[in-house]
Design a protein around this motif. Sequence first.
Motif, PDB file in Angstrom:
ATOM      1  N   LEU A 250     -11.600  44.114 -96.895  1.00 50.73           N
ATOM      2  CA  LEU A 250     -10.254  43.882 -96.375  1.00 50.73           C
ATOM      3  C   LEU A 250      -9.649  45.242 -96.069  1.00 50.73           C
ATOM      4  O   LEU A 250      -9.552  46.089 -96.956  1.00 50.73           O
ATOM      5  N   ASP A 251      -9.306  45.463 -94.791  1.00 50.93           N
ATOM      6  CA  ASP A 251      -8.816  46.771 -94.350  1.00 50.93           C
ATOM      7  C   ASP A 251      -9.807  47.875 -94.709  1.00 50.93           C
ATOM      8  O   ASP A 251      -9.425  48.995 -95.069  1.00 50.93           O
ATOM      9  N   GLY A 252     -11.103  47.548 -94.624  1.00 49.63           N
ATOM     10  CA  GLY A 252     -12.144  48.526 -94.908  1.00 49.63           C
ATOM     11  C   GLY A 252     -12.443  48.725 -96.382  1.00 49.63           C
ATOM     12  O   GLY A 252     -13.358  49.476 -96.729  1.00 49.63           O
ATOM     13  N   ARG A 253     -11.716  48.057 -97.248  1.00 49.13           N
ATOM     14  CA  ARG A 253     -11.913  48.200 -98.697  1.00 49.13           C
ATOM     15  C   ARG A 253     -12.750  47.027 -99.198  1.00 49.13           C
ATOM     16  O   ARG A 253     -12.440  45.883 -98.942  1.00 49.13           O
ATOM     17  N   ARG A 254     -13.820  47.348 -99.927  1.00 49.11           N
ATOM     18  CA  ARG A 254     -14.708  46.304-100.429  1.00 49.11           C
ATOM     19  C   ARG A 254     -14.007  45.484-101.507  1.00 49.11           C
ATOM     20  O   ARG A 254     -13.387  46.034-102.421  1.00 49.11           O
ATOM     21  N   LEU A 255     -14.129  44.165-101.384  1.00 47.71           N
ATOM     22  CA  LEU A 255     -13.536  43.264-102.357  1.00 47.71           C
ATOM     23  C   LEU A 255     -14.536  42.959-103.464  1.00 47.71           C
ATOM     24  O   LEU A 255     -15.713  42.699-103.192  1.00 47.71           O
ATOM     25  N   ASP A 256     -14.082  42.992-104.690  1.00 55.21           N
ATOM     26  CA  ASP A 256     -14.928  42.700-105.842  1.00 55.21           C
ATOM     27  C   ASP A 256     -14.872  41.200-106.109  1.00 55.21           C
ATOM     28  O   ASP A 256     -14.038  40.714-106.878  1.00 55.21           O
ATOM     29  N   LEU A 257     -15.762  40.453-105.465  1.00 55.06           N
ATOM     30  CA  LEU A 257     -15.735  38.999-105.529  1.00 55.06           C
ATOM     31  C   LEU A 257     -16.874  38.465-106.387  1.00 55.06           C
ATOM     32  O   LEU A 257     -18.012  38.929-106.279  1.00 55.06           O
ATOM     33  N   ALA A 258     -16.570  37.473-107.213  1.00 54.80           N
ATOM     34  CA  ALA A 258     -17.602  36.731-107.923  1.00 54.80           C
ATOM     35  C   ALA A 258     -18.328  35.841-106.915  1.00 54.80           C
ATOM     36  O   ALA A 258     -17.866  35.620-105.793  1.00 54.80           O
ATOM     37  N   ARG A 259     -19.477  35.289-107.332  1.00 58.97           N
ATOM     38  CA  ARG A 259     -20.310  34.515-106.408  1.00 58.97           C
ATOM     39  C   ARG A 259     -19.534  33.362-105.769  1.00 58.97           C
ATOM     40  O   ARG A 259     -19.561  33.177-104.551  1.00 58.97           O
ATOM     41  N   LYS A 260     -18.843  32.570-106.578  1.00 57.88           N
ATOM     42  CA  LYS A 260     -18.136  31.419-106.031  1.00 57.88           C
ATOM     43  C   LYS A 260     -16.979  31.845-105.137  1.00 57.88           C
ATOM     44  O   LYS A 260     -16.674  31.184-104.147  1.00 57.88           O
ATOM     45  N   GLU A 261     -16.318  32.932-105.488  1.00 59.65           N
ATOM     46  CA  GLU A 261     -15.227  33.432-104.645  1.00 59.65           C
ATOM     47  C   GLU A 261     -15.763  33.826-103.275  1.00 59.65           C
ATOM     48  O   GLU A 261     -15.155  33.509-102.247  1.00 59.65           O
ATOM     49  N   PHE A 262     -16.916  34.503-103.254  1.00 61.56           N
ATOM     50  CA  PHE A 262     -17.504  34.882-101.970  1.00 61.56           C
ATOM     51  C   PHE A 262     -17.907  33.641-101.178  1.00 61.56           C
ATOM     52  O   PHE A 262     -17.662  33.552 -99.968  1.00 61.56           O
ATOM     53  N   ASP A 263     -18.529  32.668-101.855  1.00 59.79           N
ATOM     54  CA  ASP A 263     -18.960  31.454-101.163  1.00 59.79           C
ATOM     55  C   ASP A 263     -17.775  30.707-100.557  1.00 59.79           C
ATOM     56  O   ASP A 263     -17.854  30.186 -99.439  1.00 59.79           O
ATOM     57  N   LEU A 264     -16.671  30.623-101.303  1.00 63.91           N
ATOM     58  CA  LEU A 264     -15.460  29.986-100.781  1.00 63.91           C
ATOM     59  C   LEU A 264     -14.948  30.727 -99.556  1.00 63.91           C
ATOM     60  O   LEU A 264     -14.624  30.120 -98.530  1.00 63.91           O
ATOM     61  N   LEU A 265     -14.865  32.041 -99.658  1.00 65.82           N
ATOM     62  CA  LEU A 265     -14.347  32.850 -98.555  1.00 65.82           C
ATOM     63  C   LEU A 265     -15.242  32.720 -97.327  1.00 65.82           C
ATOM     64  O   LEU A 265     -14.746  32.593 -96.193  1.00 65.82           O
ATOM     65  N   LEU A 266     -16.553  32.743 -97.537  1.00 65.84           N
ATOM     66  CA  LEU A 266     -17.485  32.625 -96.422  1.00 65.84           C
ATOM     67  C   LEU A 266     -17.334  31.285 -95.713  1.00 65.84           C
ATOM     68  O   LEU A 266     -17.293  31.215 -94.478  1.00 65.84           O
ATOM     69  N   LEU A 267     -17.236  30.216 -96.491  1.00 69.04           N
ATOM     70  CA  LEU A 267     -17.071  28.899 -95.874  1.00 69.04           C
ATOM     71  C   LEU A 267     -15.777  28.807 -95.084  1.00 69.04           C
ATOM     72  O   LEU A 267     -15.757  28.325 -93.948  1.00 69.04           O
ATOM     73  N   LEU A 268     -14.680  29.280 -95.674  1.00 72.80           N
ATOM     74  CA  LEU A 268     -13.393  29.209 -94.985  1.00 72.80           C
ATOM     75  C   LEU A 268     -13.385  30.093 -93.739  1.00 72.80           C
ATOM     76  O   LEU A 268     -12.815  29.725 -92.710  1.00 72.80           O
ATOM     77  N   ALA A 269     -14.038  31.265 -93.819  1.00 72.88           N
ATOM     78  CA  ALA A 269     -14.091  32.155 -92.659  1.00 72.88           C
ATOM     79  C   ALA A 269     -14.932  31.552 -91.538  1.00 72.88           C
ATOM     80  O   ALA A 269     -14.642  31.755 -90.351  1.00 72.88           O
ATOM     81  N   SER A 270     -15.971  30.799 -91.911  1.00 70.29           N
ATOM     82  CA  SER A 270     -16.810  30.177 -90.885  1.00 70.29           C
ATOM     83  C   SER A 270     -16.067  29.069 -90.142  1.00 70.29           C
ATOM     84  O   SER A 270     -16.487  28.646 -89.061  1.00 70.29           O
ATOM     85  N   ARG A 271     -14.941  28.632 -90.728  1.00 70.43           N
ATOM     86  CA  ARG A 271     -14.117  27.600 -90.096  1.00 70.43           C
ATOM     87  C   ARG A 271     -12.674  28.084 -89.991  1.00 70.43           C
ATOM     88  O   ARG A 271     -11.728  27.332 -90.232  1.00 70.43           O
ATOM     89  N   ALA A 272     -12.519  29.356 -89.661  1.00 65.95           N
ATOM     90  CA  ALA A 272     -11.195  29.980 -89.599  1.00 65.95           C
ATOM     91  C   ALA A 272     -10.260  29.183 -88.698  1.00 65.95           C
ATOM     92  O   ALA A 272     -10.638  28.737 -87.610  1.00 65.95           O
ATOM     93  N   GLY A 273      -9.035  28.993 -89.188  1.00 67.04           N
ATOM     94  CA  GLY A 273      -8.033  28.250 -88.444  1.00 67.04           C
ATOM     95  C   GLY A 273      -8.054  26.762 -88.698  1.00 67.04           C
ATOM     96  O   GLY A 273      -7.096  26.060 -88.358  1.00 67.04           O
ATOM     97  N   GLN A 274      -9.140  26.255 -89.296  1.00 73.22           N
ATOM     98  CA  GLN A 274      -9.261  24.825 -89.572  1.00 73.22           C
ATOM     99  C   GLN A 274      -8.892  24.540 -91.031  1.00 73.22           C
ATOM    100  O   GLN A 274      -9.152  25.356 -91.911  1.00 73.22           O
TER     101      GLN A 274
END
Length: 233
Positions: A145-169
């Motif tokens: 985020l803004d070039g700064r690496r986020l320290d995400l746990a596995r489930k947090e990353f999976d949630l973010l990835l899914l939501l980003a793959s459907r951004a706006g929905q």
Amino acid sequence: MVSILVIEDDDAIRAAVQRGLRERDFAVTAVGTGIAGLEVVLREHPDVVLLDLGLPDVDGLTLLGMIRTAVDVPVIVITAQDDDPTMVRALDAGADDYVVKPFGTDQVAARIRAVLRRGGRGADPSAALRVGALSIDPGTRVATLDGRRLDLARKEFDLLLLLASRAGQVVSKRELLAEVWQQGQNYGAERTVDVHLSWLRRKLGESAAAPRYLHSVRGVGVRLVDPDGPDAP
């Protein structure tokens, strides 16, 4: 070839799972105790761990925490304990999926393939998803985020990835449970989604009361938007 570690104390179940997965072209190592399993995890770095909770030498959830501290490997819990509180504790402790005995080998193989897909195995490292100043790379499992690496746990990353793959929905909690946890909807599981979304918001520097990227739609679900884009509320 995908490598699987089975940590299961029941000799018959362990042999059956090992045989069934090998017939489906997985490389399988199987052990009967938690400590032996941890040693294999640290030494061989398997692609997926199948973990029984009722081990003779160490509590399965304790072992799950030890594995999570040491390495970032998908863990699928395989257990006869089918009550919601145990399932929620296992998922909150970092399990990627939860399979109740008795189960078929095809079901377990499908769950293995699902966690590997969610983990980005074989994905193009250059195929990062970008939403505003947020970047999510499924190949390296790195989010910034803004070039700064986020320290995400596995489930947090999976949630973010899914939501980003459907951004706006708007993505419903039912869909999040099905895609990220491979679970159906119930009160305990829904609460788990809420908790992980809260943690993810905090790491994105926002809150439910003052959202930027993650916006809840009451009674429907949540959506990820570019705070400076046309989809922003």
